[in-house]
Enzyme design. Structure first.
Site, PDB file in Angstrom:
ATOM      1  N   LYS A 210     102.270  37.277 107.026  1.00 42.73           N
ATOM      2  CA  LYS A 210     101.709  38.787 106.942  1.00 42.73           C
ATOM      3  C   LYS A 210     100.500  39.283 107.897  1.00 42.73           C
ATOM      4  O   LYS A 210      99.730  38.443 108.101  1.00 42.73           O
ATOM      5  CB  LYS A 210     101.321  39.092 105.514  1.00 42.73           C
ATOM      6  CG  LYS A 210     102.123  38.711 104.297  1.00 42.73           C
ATOM      7  CD  LYS A 210     103.120  40.008 104.167  1.00 42.73           C
ATOM      8  CE  LYS A 210     104.354  39.828 103.264  1.00 42.73           C
ATOM      9  NZ  LYS A 210     105.069  40.930 103.303  1.00 42.73           N
ATOM     10  N   ASP A 238     105.212  40.727 109.394  1.00 43.20           N
ATOM     11  CA  ASP A 238     105.470  41.558 108.502  1.00 43.20           C
ATOM     12  C   ASP A 238     103.950  42.640 108.314  1.00 43.20           C
ATOM     13  O   ASP A 238     102.976  41.689 107.766  1.00 43.20           O
ATOM     14  CB  ASP A 238     105.956  41.119 107.274  1.00 43.20           C
ATOM     15  CG  ASP A 238     106.297  42.146 106.204  1.00 43.20           C
ATOM     16  OD1 ASP A 238     106.309  43.647 106.413  1.00 43.20           O
ATOM     17  OD2 ASP A 238     107.020  41.749 105.187  1.00 43.20           O
ATOM     18  N   GLU A 264     108.175  43.471 111.073  1.00 44.12           N
ATOM     19  CA  GLU A 264     108.587  43.927 109.978  1.00 44.12           C
ATOM     20  C   GLU A 264     107.867  45.223 109.523  1.00 44.12           C
ATOM     21  O   GLU A 264     106.685  45.002 109.402  1.00 44.12           O
ATOM     22  CB  GLU A 264     108.762  42.942 108.864  1.00 44.12           C
ATOM     23  CG  GLU A 264     109.387  43.583 107.658  1.00 44.12           C
ATOM     24  CD  GLU A 264     109.797  42.283 106.619  1.00 44.12           C
ATOM     25  OE1 GLU A 264     110.114  41.135 106.999  1.00 44.12           O
ATOM     26  OE2 GLU A 264     109.785  42.201 105.431  1.00 44.12           O
ATOM     27  N   GLU A 293     113.178  47.000 103.207  1.00 50.76           N
ATOM     28  CA  GLU A 293     112.929  46.800 101.759  1.00 50.76           C
ATOM     29  C   GLU A 293     112.260  48.018 101.190  1.00 50.76           C
ATOM     30  O   GLU A 293     112.529  48.048  99.726  1.00 50.76           O
ATOM     31  CB  GLU A 293     111.985  45.414 101.650  1.00 50.76           C
ATOM     32  CG  GLU A 293     110.355  45.778 102.073  1.00 50.76           C
ATOM     33  CD  GLU A 293     109.677  44.777 102.146  1.00 50.76           C
ATOM     34  OE1 GLU A 293     109.677  43.821 102.718  1.00 50.76           O
ATOM     35  OE2 GLU A 293     108.686  44.846 101.262  1.00 50.76           O
ATOM     36  N   ASP A 316     118.027  45.386 100.240  1.00 48.68           N
ATOM     37  CA  ASP A 316     117.344  45.201  99.174  1.00 48.68           C
ATOM     38  C   ASP A 316     118.213  45.383  98.007  1.00 48.68           C
ATOM     39  O   ASP A 316     118.576  46.358  97.787  1.00 48.68           O
ATOM     40  CB  ASP A 316     116.076  45.771  98.937  1.00 48.68           C
ATOM     41  CG  ASP A 316     115.117  45.206  97.779  1.00 48.68           C
ATOM     42  OD1 ASP A 316     113.994  44.921  98.077  1.00 48.68           O
ATOM     43  OD2 ASP A 316     115.550  45.433  96.787  1.00 48.68           O
ATOM     44  N   HIS A 343     115.892  41.415 102.501  1.00 52.75           N
ATOM     45  CA  HIS A 343     114.675  41.222 101.883  1.00 52.75           C
ATOM     46  C   HIS A 343     114.990  40.500 100.425  1.00 52.75           C
ATOM     47  O   HIS A 343     115.720  40.658  99.743  1.00 52.75           O
ATOM     48  CB  HIS A 343     113.937  42.431 101.331  1.00 52.75           C
ATOM     49  CG  HIS A 343     112.840  42.448 100.536  1.00 52.75           C
ATOM     50  ND1 HIS A 343     112.349  43.153  99.528  1.00 52.75           N
ATOM     51  CD2 HIS A 343     111.425  41.873 100.989  1.00 52.75           C
ATOM     52  CE1 HIS A 343     111.432  42.816  99.092  1.00 52.75           C
ATOM     53  NE2 HIS A 343     110.588  42.173  99.809  1.00 52.75           N
TER      54      HIS A 343
HETATM   55  C1  LIG Z   1     104.491  43.150  97.966  1.00 52.20           C
HETATM   56  C2  LIG Z   1     105.377  42.234  98.212  1.00 52.20           C
HETATM   57  O1  LIG Z   1     104.982  40.659  97.882  1.00 52.20           O
HETATM   58  C3  LIG Z   1     105.891  42.415  99.723  1.00 52.20           C
HETATM   59  O2  LIG Z   1     104.638  41.798 100.439  1.00 52.20           O
HETATM   60  C4  LIG Z   1     106.995  41.686 100.062  1.00 52.20           C
HETATM   61  C5  LIG Z   1     107.298  41.776 101.553  1.00 52.20           C
HETATM   62  O3  LIG Z   1     107.155  42.632 102.348  1.00 52.20           O
HETATM   63  C6  LIG Z   1     108.326  40.753 102.009  1.00 52.20           C
HETATM   64  O4  LIG Z   1     108.955  39.706 101.164  1.00 52.20           O
HETATM   65  O5  LIG Z   1     108.866  40.872 103.039  1.00 52.20           O
HETATM   66 MG   LIG Z   2     108.433  42.547 103.839  1.00 50.65          MG
END
Ligand SMILES: C[C@H](O)[C@@H](O)CC(=O)C(=O)O
Ligand SMILES: [Mg+2]
Length: 426
Positions: A210, A238, A264, A293, A316, A343
């Site tokens: 992330k 992401d 992402e 997603e 998704d 996703h």
């Molecule tokens: C809020 C979710 O956990 C999100 O962060 C999931 C996501 O973006 C992903 O798995 O890709």
């Molecule tokens: Mg994501």
């Protein structure tokens, strides 16, 4: 004998994942992974289970939307529904009054997914499906300029060749997966290192991190994880919609040295031309754009594909209108030659989407190039038939149905706000 649906129940089920920052990203800093959980029952005592995923508050609104849709389902027989599944899909998505609060987007679309996931589960428990039958479930309205019904059928018919070998291969090896579990935004570096070490030992080779809240932190975390996984394993990043278009390009360019395969959700999930601009700017760096997603319907995906705005399609199972709409997107992605990397994670998304991606490989794309399915290692213990991961691959599910039946004890303990888990936290 017909199977008449005589009852639909929906419950608000939440898991307090925010307490340990599981699932956290640059936009959703405190998610409590949750579902609106649907059970439909037939007059013969059969059940179908369905759900849609949310991140906590607001699940009660999805529950209300499911209740509003239930009148369109209860009283119908499964045979009546599947003999014209396209028509039934439209009944739910285009109800003359409820359509105003969508159409085919937002809460009403999440509710549609939960209800239809339950119908598919019920149907999957009862019989097999051939290409023509599957095509008859898709609503082609608004996408015929990109994919016609005849083209869709042709794709499925062509993919019949070699199908059995692919089934055997999947039964033996499973479908390749990547993990997001090591690097949620709220995790410390120490936890990230520990989880990454464990994942490498368990055979994982593809990792998602992330990013998007703070560039210095991102540089540190990406450098750390790249060092740990080495130059040959795969890294994805992401941002969960954190940036404007220009900012996305500048920020990701700063992270390019860590060789991410994709960025992402760099910006608003609705900004198709913005994604196209980002894709164009990052292509020379070898970084693709992945999104989906929060791509709420087939029409959006069509435009993303037409505008070359994404290089990885992230379907998704609960954002789109169930299997019906996911089929449309899988077929369009195949036509546009863009790989699908679903996703998953949340609550039950891995359980559901494994069916779709196995179907994609076996019956649509016949390719594993640049393809993998997300895996997140949370909350599987609450399902009757949890996913099975072996050597970083999804092993095909063995039980009939769509794998979203939850353990009744888990549902009761986590029902919001009366379940034991929530009572203790109040
Ligand atoms: C809020 C979710 O956990 C999100 O962060 C999931 C996501 O973006 C992903 O798995 O890709
Ligand atoms: Mg994501």
């Amino acid at each position: 004998m017909t199977k008449k649906i005589i009852k639909l129940t929906v419950r608000d089920v939440r898991f307090p994942t925010s307490l340990e920052q599981h699932g956290s990203d640059a936009m959703h800093t405190d998610p409590d992974y949750s579902v609106a959980y649907v059970v439909i029952e037939t007059d013969q005592g059969m059940q179908g289970y369905g759900l849609t995923f949310t991140v906590g508050r607001g699940t009660e609104i999805v529950v209300c939307a499911v209740e509003a849709l239930s009148a369109l389902v209860v009283g119908k027989s499964l045979e009546e529904i599947v003999s014209d599944f396209r028509g039934f899909y439209r009944l739910l998505t285009s109800d003359g009054q409820m359509r105003w609060i969508g159409p085919e987007k937002g809460v009403i679309q999440l509710a549609t997914a939960a209800v239809l996931n339950a119908v598919w589960d019920l149907w999957a428990r009862s019989e097999g499906k051939d290409p023509r039958k599957l095509i008859s479930c898709i609503d082609f309205r608004y996408i015929t300029d990109a994919l016609t019904e005849e083209e869709a059928l042709d794709i499925l018919v062509k993919a019949q060749t070699g199908k059995q070998q692919r089934v055997d291969q999947m039964l033996k090896e499973g479908y390749p997966a990547y993990t997001t579990s090591c690097a949620w935004l709220g995790y410390s570096d120490q936890l990230l290192k520990q989880l990454c070490t464990d994942a490498l030992n368990d055979g994982w080779t593809k990792f998602k991190v992330k990013v998007g809240a703070d560039l210095k932190d991102d540089i540190r975390r990406c450098s750390l994880i790249r060092q740990m996984i080495g130059p040959h394993n795969t890294l994805m990043i992401d941002a969960n919609q954190r940036w404007d278009v220009g900012e996305a390009i500048t920020w990701v360019t700063r992270l390019a040295e860590y060789k991410p395969l994709w960025i992402e959700e760099p910006t608003s999930p609705d900004d198709i031309l913005g994604h196209a601009a980002i894709s164009k700017a990052l292509a020379p760096l070898g970084i693709g754009v992945a999104t989906g997603e929060q791509c709420h319907n087939r029409v959006m995906f069509k435009q993303f594909l037409q505008a070359s705005a994404l290089q990885f399609v992230q379907i998704d199972s609960c954002r789109l209108g169930s299997v019906n709409e996911n089929l449309a997107v899988l077929l369009m992605a195949h036509k546009f030659k863009v790989p699908v990397c679903p996703h998953a994670g949340g609550v039950g998304l891995c359980e559901l989407v494994q069916h779709l991606i196995l179907f994609d490989y076996i019956s649509v794309s016949a390719s594993l190039d640049n393809r993998m399915c997300e895996f997140v290692d949370h909350l599987h213990q609450h399902f009757r038939s949890p996913v099975v991961i072996q050597n970083a691959h999804y092993m095909p599910p063995k039980d009939p149905g769509y794998s979203c039946e939850m353990l009744e004890s888990s549902v009761q303990t986590h029902q919001y706000p009366q379940g034991q888990v929530w009572k203790k936290l109040q």
